[in-house]
Motif scaffolding. Structure first.
Motif, PDB file in Angstrom:
ATOM      1  N   ARG A 157     -50.876 -43.495 -31.068  1.00 53.19           N
ATOM      2  CA  ARG A 157     -50.845 -42.868 -29.736  1.00 53.19           C
ATOM      3  C   ARG A 157     -50.284 -43.852 -28.699  1.00 53.19           C
ATOM      4  NH1 ARG A 157     -50.158 -39.598 -32.076  1.00 53.19           N
ATOM      5  NH2 ARG A 157     -51.574 -38.386 -33.363  1.00 53.19           N
ATOM      6  N   SER A 178     -46.808 -43.410 -26.436  1.00 52.15           N
ATOM      7  CA  SER A 178     -46.733 -43.392 -24.969  1.00 52.15           C
ATOM      8  C   SER A 178     -45.834 -44.536 -24.471  1.00 52.15           C
ATOM      9  CB  SER A 178     -48.122 -43.462 -24.341  1.00 52.15           C
ATOM     10  OG  SER A 178     -48.628 -44.765 -24.506  1.00 52.15           O
ATOM     11  N   THR A 199     -42.209 -43.374 -24.963  1.00 54.29           N
ATOM     12  CA  THR A 199     -41.841 -42.347 -23.975  1.00 54.29           C
ATOM     13  C   THR A 199     -41.586 -43.018 -22.629  1.00 54.29           C
ATOM     14  OG1 THR A 199     -43.342 -40.902 -25.158  1.00 54.29           O
ATOM     15  CG2 THR A 199     -42.514 -40.085 -23.054  1.00 54.29           C
ATOM     16  N   GLU A 200     -42.459 -43.991 -22.296  1.00 54.89           N
ATOM     17  CA  GLU A 200     -42.294 -44.699 -21.025  1.00 54.89           C
ATOM     18  C   GLU A 200     -40.981 -45.492 -21.021  1.00 54.89           C
ATOM     19  OE1 GLU A 200     -44.452 -48.153 -18.305  1.00 54.89           O
ATOM     20  OE2 GLU A 200     -45.425 -47.493 -20.163  1.00 54.89           O
TER      21      GLU A 200
END
Length: 1136
Positions: free
Chosen positions: A9, A13, A16-17
């Protein structure tokens, strides 16, 4: 480490950032560092395995695969064998489970990672690597996957990068070669079965009356009726899946063919199958169906099918590009050509519905490109092999190539085809030269084809026949086209139109060389037609209030005139290009043709100058005026091209009746003189000046000086009140006038050369040209105001450019010419020397002065005499102090550097002079180089001045070897004393040190140049054998060269460095093997002692060049490989 789920997870993230467009660069760097640190941890791969099987995020998958890639390629040695087994078993399972759902780029990356493991571990630890791939290909569900794996294996294992040892590279290639037959069999099977499966269901259209292929030109090619029948079958319609599999299989074949040798494992059935697929590219029906059915899905399908044709042609071209053809493969080649020419015939077939051009326009552009590549390879590599086969109809092939060439839909396509014809014409020319006995038979065979080619190429450059296409060509923008390199090797800029014309005229010229009479009788009548129009313009010239006007105003007439003038200009260039084929041995045989041409050209140039067409008013000035100027300029340029013919004519007739010759030259001069004026457009003015120079320099008639037209030009140039011509023109006219007076007249004995009169005339010519310049001497010392300084600079520039050109143009001539020239120039040269110190801080002036002195030294140093030459050199040495050099090089940019470079060039001329005259300067020249120039430039990264300095050092050594090595005659007689006496040892060592330093710098050109200099000194003077070099420098140099190879900083020079290393080592092989090599290995960091021993053992004690250089490259490769491996081991690893 946190739990796998939580890590996944977090990673998602982060990814994606990272790729979000609002993330700052600073934050991106932080994330990157975090990810890199994660990847470096031992055991990170387990997390990545979990990520791969549990995420749908592309970024995360890509990152995980990168971690694996890094692990396998850089850290594999240090991974425990248990972990390796786990990775080898998990990744292929993952691929099998998900290959249908993964995005293609992730799937391909995963395949590459598995292949990377195979590259390291197959067959020893990963024995089923290749069998797995073969099984994937054979199972219908996984065929595409297997093919991707196969292609990746071919790419990564056959030509691996350098992160493998040489032994492993050789082992992999051998393993792959053992599999080739199986693999090719499998690929043939796949392609055949798909073809057959779809052929059965393909709807056969009824034979249309136009598609009967029985009476074909090339039916003779396909000996077996079955082959012809096969190739005439309709093309099957494939479903998307089959098409995808076929394209993968063809991609595999193309890559395999790029490295496997030609052999019988490439079977006839495989070749035939590839040709079946090549037909996809030339089937216009495929594209039609896609457009008829309308849906975009279908049109994509059509493009895909066209792509199969492109891929198949890539396979064929890979085979074609191999020059080394084993005997047993020749028959296959013949069959390949037959099949390709069947395709060529299909592409160029005319029928009611289609012209050839519209058919070619419908085909995929890449397909046409591949096909043209094929034809080029056929002509350049295989034509000589195939031409001897009686069953191969070369003439019919040329007929097809002709159709293909002249129906190309694009200019680029047409250029590429002209290149092929050029190759063919070169082949024919060299064949005829080597077989003079049956020259006629060879020419007769091809005569019709060549005449057709010539006529069509000529038609293509004329607006009369090809206006639509020619108007698309750009005649404004200059582009640096690589193909237009001129003979000197520099790049010439030309517009698209000029390139088109030049390439066409090269083909015309090559045909002219083979068939002179045909070519001439084709070209001359066309030229005549256009000349009639031009010469007929006189009747339309009317006088108006402001001058002369051309009374042609109707739009249609103006357009026709524009086209006719453009064509005339092109045809004049063509006639000029052919001048070389009328001189030499064939002068007498082709005399009448050449005379006709030259008479026409003289008439046309005079006509243009008399009715002043260049100044005439026209209805469409923006178009017709440039046309008229261009025709006039081209007629002068064409006449100039015949100057060598005129010179030969002169030498044949000067004794008996020279009237005809005198009349031609006098009339030409009447055409030139009115144009030598600052009011005439520069293009035309320069053409006239160049023609004048050629008459004065190449033809050199004795009566030139007495022709009123020439005297007029003399008066114009020496008259200070007349407006000066533009620089270029002024220089050319002065060169012509100087040459009229200086060059010996041909065909006359020395006693009749009238040197005394000519010498006086030359002195007064130069005196008139340098009047203002010589007056500068008196006030050069005074400080000058800015305006005055600019005027002075202009006078210097104008005078020196003329004088430099005059000297340069006679530098290769007889002693008498050079003596007269120097007598006339003497005062100006002394003025220049006096002015030099006053302008030492004006680098633009110093640059021009040094250019002038350099030309003097190159052309007239004997005439200048020793005392004056010494005075010049001494002046320069005094002026170029350390401070002055530093100012020039460091602060004055490129002009300052140019000044120093020219000074060094002058010194190069001086140190090359034989005899003892300039030897006294050697010590000061060497100290200038080593103590003043070298320290300034040694540390600068810029290449300025370095090349010239090292050339000077090389010349010092090369031409003054005895300054360093005194060899007495006695010593060479008493063979006992081998060693020569060494003098000036410190200077010699310093020069060698400088050469050594230059090899540590990044500039590849300097490296290449200096390596060449050392090798030359060794060839000519046995540099490497001299005691001082052998004992104190030899192995230092070898060490530097090996280090350069290891660092890969000058990879383009691998071969040259290898040879130089051999030449140095061969002076003392015993020392190299017993002392240098062990020391070199001992000093290598990043490798352990065991690896050093292996490297030493693998370097065999060979003493021949090929084996030695192979050993050097092996050593370098393996040393890099070991360092790579050792860098990738986890810290604290114990190596046994």
């Amino acid at each position: 480490m946190a739990s796998e789920e939580a890590s996944l997870r977090a990673l998602e993230s982060l990814m994606t950032e990272f790729f979000h467009n609002c993330t700052t660069n600073e934050r991106k760097r932080e994330i990157e560092e975090l990810l890199n640190n994660f990847a470096q941890q031992i055991g990170a791969w387990r997390f990545c395995l979990y990520f791969l099987s549990s995420t749908r995020n592309d970024y995360v998958m890509m990152y995980s695969l990168t971690v694996f890639e890094n692990l396998i390629n850089k850290m594999w040695l240090g991974v425990p064998s248990q972990d390796k087994m786990e990775i080898r078993s998990c990744l292929p399972k993952l691929l099998l489970a998900h290959h249908k759902t993964l995005p293609y780029f992730i799937r391909n990356k995963l395949c590459k990672v598995i292949v990377d493991i195979g590259r390291q571990d197959w067959p020893m630890f990963y024995h089923d690597f290749f069998t797995n791939i073969l099984q994937l290909i054979q199972s219908p569900v996984t065929t595409p996957l297997g093919l991707i794996m196969l292609k990746t294996t071919s790419e990564e294992l056959a030509c691996p990068r350098e992160d493998l040892s040489v032994a492993r590279k050789e082992e992999l290639r051998k393993l792959l070669l053992d599999q080739v037959q199986t693999v090719l069999g499998l690929l043939t099977g796949i392609l055949e079965s798909i073809w057959d499966k779809h052929s059965v269901t393909a709807a056969t259209p009824p034979p249309s009356p136009t598609s009967g292929e029985s009476g074909d030109l090339l039916s003779s090619l396909l000996q077996s009726p079955s082959a012809a029948k096969l190739l005439n079958q309709p093309i099957p319609i494939l479903d998307t899946e089959s098409e995808y599999i076929c394209s993968l299989a063809l991609e595999c074949l193309a890559h395999l063919f790029s490295w496997i040798p030609l052999s019988t494992s490439i079977t006839p059935s495989l070749l035939t199958t590839i040709f079946h697929f090549a037909r996809f590219g030339c089937d216009t029906r495929v594209r039609k169906m896609s457009s008829v059915n309308g849906s975009s899905q279908n049109s994509v399908l059509g493009q895909e099918r066209g792509r199969l044709g492109v891929l198949a042609m890539s396979c064929i071209n890979e085979l074609m590009s191999k020059n080394c053809v084993p005997m047993e493969f020749e028959e296959y080649l013949l069959r390949m050509f037959q099949q390709t020419f069947y395709l060529l015939q299909k592409i160029t077939k005319e029928n009611n519905a289609h012209t050839v051009k519209s058919r070619l326009e419908e085909l995929d552009e890449s397909y046409i490109e591949k096909f043209t590549d094929f034809l080029r390879l056929f002509v350049s590599v295989h034509l000589r092999r195939i031409e001897s086969y009686s069953q191969f109809p070369v003439v019919e092939f040329l007929a097809l190539l002709f159709k293909y060439t002249f129906h190309q839909p694009t200019h680029e396509g047409y250029f590429s085809c002209l290149d092929i014809w050029t190759l063919f014409l070169d082949y024919l020319t060299s064949k005829i030269k080597s077989r003079l006995a049956d020259k006629e038979a060879v020419l007769n065979r091809y005569e019709d084809a060549l005449v057709l080619l010539l006529t069509e190429v000529l038609n293509r450059i004329q607006f009369r026949y090809n206006q639509a296409q020619l108007e698309e060509l750009d005649d404004e923008t200059l582009d640096d086209d690589v193909r237009s390199r001129v003979e000197q090797g520099q790049l010439q800029q030309q517009t698209e139109w000029q390139r088109y014309l030049r390439q066409s005229l090269e083909v015309v010229a090559k045909v002219m060389e083979l068939l002179p009479t045909h070519a001439f009788s084709t070209l001359f009548p066309v030229l005549q037609d256009n000349l009639e129009v031009y010469l007929g313009l006189q009747q339309f010239v009317v006088t108006s209030g402001t001058g002369h006007r051309l009374n042609i105003t109707a739009e249609n007439d103006c357009r026709r005139l524009h086209c006719s003038l453009r064509d005339l200009s092109s045809l004049l260039q063509a006639v000029g290009r052919l001048a070389e084929y009328f001189i030499g041995d064939v002068f007498a045989a082709r005399f009448n043709d050449a005379l006709t041409v030259v008479e026409r050209l003289v008439k046309v140039t005079l006509y243009g100058s008399q009715i002043k067409l260049y100044n005439i008013e026209t209805a469409v000035p923006s178009v017709l005026k440039p046309d008229l100027i261009d025709v006039h300029a081209q007629s002068l340029a064409a006449l100039q091209a015949y100057s060598h013919w005129l010179a030969q004519f002169y030498s044949e007739v000067h004794r008996q009746n020279p009237e005809q010759f005198i009349s031609l030259v006098s009339t030409a001069l009447e055409a030139i003189t009115p144009l030598i004026s600052s009011k005439v457009q520069e293009k035309l003015l320069l053409s006239a000046c160049h023609l004048l120079v050629s008459l004065a320099t190449t033809v050199r008639p004795v009566f030139l000086i007495s022709i009123p037209a020439v005297q007029k030009v003399f008066n114009r140039i020496t008259d200070t009140s007349a407006q000066r011509l533009p620089d270029k023109a002024q220089v050319l006219v002065c060169r012509a006038l100087s040459n009229v007076l200086l060059l010996p007249w041909p065909n006359l004995p020395e006693s009749e050369q009238q040197w005394a009169v000519r010498s006086t005339n030359h002195a007064s010519l130069i005196s008139a040209l340098t009047r203002e310049y010589r007056q500068l001497k008196s006030n050069a010392i005074l400080p000058q105001r800015k305006v005055q300084l600019e005027d002075t600079k202009l006078i210097i520039h104008q005078t020196l450019s003329v004088l430099e050109d005059i000297v340069e143009s006679i530098s290769g001539e007889s002693t008498k010419s050079r003596q007269i020239c120097y007598q006339s120039l003497q005062e100006s040269v002394q003025v220049s020397l006096a002015l030099f110190p006053a302008f030492i801080h004006q680098s633009d002036v110093t640059d021009e002065m040094l250019s002038f002195f350099l030309t003097l030294f190159q052309g007239l140093r004997v005439q200048m005499g020793v005392p004056f030459t010494e005075q010049i050199i001494q002046t320069f040495l005094n002026m170029f102090t350390r401070e002055q050099l530093a100012e020039s090089i460091l602060h004055e940019g490129s002009t300052g550097c140019r000044v120093v470079e020219k000074f060094l060039k002058i010194l190069q001329v001086v140190v090359q002079e034989p005899g003892q005259v300039f030897k006294p300067f050697l010590p000061s020249v060497i100290s200038l180089c080593m103590e003043q120039v070298y320290p300034i430039i040694a540390e600068r990264s810029s290449p300025d001045v370095k090349a010239e300095l090292f050339e000077l050092l090389f010349r010092i050594l090369h031409h003054n070897w005895r300054y360093f090595f005194k060899s007495s005659v006695l010593a060479s007689v008493q063979r006992g004393i081998v060693e020569e006496q060494m003098e000036n040892e410190a200077q010699f060592s310093a020069i060698m040190q400088a050469f050594g330093q230059s090899f540590l710098q990044p500039d590849i050109h300097l490296f290449k140049q200096n390596l060449f200099y050392l090798e030359t000194l060794n060839t000519k003077q046995k540099l490497y054998h001299k005691k001082i070099f052998r004992t104190t420098m030899l192995f230092q140099f070898v060490n530097v060269l090996l280090q350069v190879l290891v660092h890969k900083s000058h990879d383009l020079l691998q071969e040259e460095i290898g040879i130089a290393t051999y030449n140095m080592a061969s002076v003392d092989f015993d020392g190299f093997y017993s002392a240098f090599l062990p020391e070199f290995l001992a000093s290598c960091d990043g490798v352990d002692s065991n690896q050093k021993n292996v490297l030493g053992r693998n370097f065999k004690m060979d003493r021949d060049l090929p084996s030695f250089t192979q050993n050097v490259h092996r050593l370098v490769n393996d040393l890099r490989y070991y360092r790579l491996c050792n860098d990738s081991l986890p810290p604290g690893t114990v190596k046994l």
